[in-house]
Design an enzyme around this catalytic site. Sequence first.
Site, short mmCIF file in Angstrom:
data_model
loop_
_atom_site.label_atom_id
_atom_site.label_comp_id
_atom_site.label_asym_id
_atom_site.label_seq_id
_atom_site.Cartn_x
_atom_site.Cartn_y
_atom_site.Cartn_z
N ASN A 128 4.44 1.08 -1.44
CA ASN A 128 5.74 1.72 -1.64
C ASN A 128 6.43 1.97 -0.30
O ASN A 128 6.60 3.10 0.15
CB ASN A 128 5.57 3.02 -2.44
CG ASN A 128 6.89 3.58 -2.92
OD1 ASN A 128 7.96 3.19 -2.46
ND2 ASN A 128 6.81 4.51 -3.84
N TYR A 136 9.38 9.28 3.97
CA TYR A 136 8.44 10.35 4.30
C TYR A 136 8.17 10.42 5.80
O TYR A 136 8.14 11.51 6.38
CB TYR A 136 7.12 10.17 3.54
CG TYR A 136 7.26 10.19 2.04
CD1 TYR A 136 8.27 10.91 1.40
CD2 TYR A 136 6.39 9.47 1.24
CE1 TYR A 136 8.39 10.91 0.02
CE2 TYR A 136 6.50 9.48 -0.14
CZ TYR A 136 7.51 10.20 -0.75
OH TYR A 136 7.63 10.21 -2.11
#
Length: 131
Positions: free
Chosen positions: A98, A105
Amino acid sequence: MISSRGPASAADLREGLFGAQPRCHCDLAFWNGEPAGFALWFYNFSTFAGKAGIYLEDLFVEPDLRGRGIGKALLKTLARRCVDEGLPRLQWWVLDWNEPSIAVYTSLGAKPMDEWTVFRVAGPELEALAS
């Protein structure tokens, strides 16, 4: 016997969030008054830190609303909870393929914990271990 059936039902989620012994919490996000996303989380504990932390189980934003800062706002809310409650960390898993989420993040300061391997025991193996 522990059930190893498929996806969670509405009753499972209702029990986990609102039952006699709630096991998780959920923060909701809205966009123009409509539901836009959620963060499902629970407290965990670190023996190393000697304190609880927050584990983010699921972060979801409606696909057509992604890229508007909704997920970041949900993460900021959890980070604020950690700071306000004196909790030393907020953590979660992300699938290694991902890449868009990993990029977001890391841009927020999250660090991958590459030295850890996730283990799980479920279904018949869980039953066997318990016997």
